[in-house]
Motif scaffolding. Structure first.
Motif, short mmCIF file in Angstrom:
data_model
loop_
_atom_site.label_atom_id
_atom_site.label_comp_id
_atom_site.label_asym_id
_atom_site.label_seq_id
_atom_site.Cartn_x
_atom_site.Cartn_y
_atom_site.Cartn_z
N LEU A 174 0.89 -1.32 0.17
CA LEU A 174 0.02 -0.24 0.38
C LEU A 174 0.91 1.08 -0.04
O LEU A 174 2.13 1.07 0.49
CB LEU A 174 -0.82 0.06 1.06
CG LEU A 174 -1.69 -1.49 1.04
CD1 LEU A 174 -2.59 -1.23 2.80
CD2 LEU A 174 -2.74 -1.55 0.58
N ASN A 179 -3.43 5.67 1.18
CA ASN A 179 -3.54 3.95 2.23
C ASN A 179 -2.80 4.09 3.71
O ASN A 179 -4.28 4.01 4.26
CB ASN A 179 -2.85 2.71 1.10
CG ASN A 179 -3.39 2.74 0.14
OD1 ASN A 179 -2.33 2.82 -1.12
ND2 ASN A 179 -4.14 2.78 -0.37
N ARG A 207 -8.68 3.86 -1.44
CA ARG A 207 -9.52 3.02 -0.11
C ARG A 207 -8.23 2.12 -0.59
O ARG A 207 -8.11 1.76 -1.80
CB ARG A 207 -11.04 2.54 -0.49
CG ARG A 207 -11.49 3.89 -0.52
CD ARG A 207 -11.58 4.14 1.24
NE ARG A 207 -12.15 3.37 1.86
CZ ARG A 207 -13.09 3.39 2.43
NH1 ARG A 207 -14.76 4.15 2.15
NH2 ARG A 207 -14.02 2.40 3.04
N ASN A 216 -2.28 -6.65 -2.26
CA ASN A 216 -2.11 -5.05 -2.13
C ASN A 216 -3.13 -4.10 -1.96
O ASN A 216 -3.97 -5.75 -1.71
CB ASN A 216 -1.98 -5.34 -4.13
CG ASN A 216 -2.92 -6.59 -5.10
OD1 ASN A 216 -3.71 -6.62 -4.62
ND2 ASN A 216 -2.45 -7.41 -5.22
N ALA A 217 -3.72 -3.13 -1.94
CA ALA A 217 -5.00 -2.91 -2.26
C ALA A 217 -5.82 -3.88 -2.44
O ALA A 217 -6.80 -4.00 -1.90
CB ALA A 217 -4.88 -1.61 -2.37
N SER A 253 -8.80 -5.85 -0.38
CA SER A 253 -10.64 -5.69 -0.15
C SER A 253 -11.36 -6.74 -0.03
O SER A 253 -12.09 -6.90 0.93
CB SER A 253 -10.81 -4.75 -0.93
OG SER A 253 -9.84 -3.45 -1.68
#
Length: 317
Positions: A64, A103, A141, A204-205, A209
């Motif tokens: 991030l 992030n 986000r 990773n982002a 999620s």
């Protein structure tokens, strides 16, 4: 994403961070829990214990974007949110975003900033957005604030308002390493022949999620929900506490217990998942009676006495 895969991924992140942070496995698991739960963390401890390194290491292992803000009394809201700057070449105003647009944001010595700057940070923490020149802009986000403050220096500081403290999912302490752990820190530094520790991204982002979505599927027994509420309600009835915990504390128990269960590879929570977060969730949310303000560890003692009287549910697994 399946629970077991989330647990495996999270474990790899913790192991990667352990290359830089030695002897703090439970602390790292707690912060990983906050990452999965989607909440901000307040780290209160003495200087030199690796709080900045911890935040940077997590950002790297999670893949991030990371920004660090050194809070000072002269820091202005625009210094953290950014603003519009006139470009002489184009003859137009251009937006230059501040360090909040990342992030993971490390808010170093957060209690040194003025209330005006704190209010800008409060909007980011609660609404995941900032307002610039009347225009609302969403933050990247996932967005997570890791804030630090020194518990022994009060000169030139501004105590965090209760509304902002309440936005932190939990408050943690790093603590000193044991002599063996401290010697291990020296050995590793000697062997790598440089200060920096090289870490690699584990996730990773986008994947994070998906991991958070898996946490939302964890089953919560109604009796455990009742236990969470009873813990928080008990703080509102004790005579030693002037102001008890808000419903955000109950929500914090729910989020953290679910995420901790996922770390253990479970699709359900047990009472122990809640019990271990009692102090981290409640300590910064309570306002004690004035006669207890000067007593050391008064908050922890009161929390222990109050919550130990709450019956723990028996759940059949």
């Amino acid at each position: 994403m399946e629970i077991q895969r989330v647990a495996e991924r999270s474990q790899r992140v913790v192991v990667e961070v352990e290359k830089a942070i030695i002897g703090k496995r439970n602390l790292l698991r707690q912060i990983m829990t906050a990452v999965l739960a989607g909440g901000h963390v307040l780290l209160e401890d003495f200087p030199g214990l690796g709080k900045t390194l911890l935040a940077n290491s997590f950002a790297t292992a999670l893949g991030l974007a990371f920004k660090r803000i050194q809070f000072t009394p002269d820091l202005l809201p625009g210094d953290i949110t950014g603003g519009y700057v006139f470009n002489r070449a184009s003859g137009e105003f251009e937006l230059r975003t501040g360090p909040l647009f990342a992030n993971i944001v490390l808010a170093d010595e957060i209690n040194r900033a003025s209330p005006k700057t704190q209010s800008a940070l409060l909007e980011a923490m609660q609404e995941y957005q900032v307002t610039l020149e009347g225009e609302t802009m969403l933050l990247p986000r996932p967005f997570l604030v890791l804030a630090t403050q020194n518990p022994i220096e009060y000169e030139g500081t501004f105590p965090l308002p209760e509304a902002q403290l309440d936005r932190f999912l939990m408050k943690l302490s790093v603590g000193y390493p044991s002599p063996d752990e401290e010697q291990e820190i020296l050995r590793r530094r000697r062997e790598r022949q440089q200060d920096n520790v090289t870490l690699k991204p584990i996730t990773n982002a986008k994947e994070l999620s998906e991991m958070r979505e898996a946490v939302e599927q964890v089953y919560v027994d109604p009796d455990i929900e009742q236990y969470m509420v009873a813990l928080v309600t008990a703080t509102r009835k004790d005579s030693r506490i002037a102001v008890g915990a808000s419903p955000r504390a109950s929500l914090a128990f729910l989020k953290l217990a679910r995420a901790w269960a996922v770390l253990d590879g479970r699709s359900y929570i047990i009472p122990d998942d809640v019990k271990q977060f009692i102090t981290p969730v409640l300590a910064h949310r309570l306002i004690l009676q004035p006669d207890l303000w000067m007593k050391r560890n008064a908050a922890q003692d009161v929390i222990h006495k109050v919550t130990s009287a709450v019956p723990v549910p028996v759940i059949e697994v």
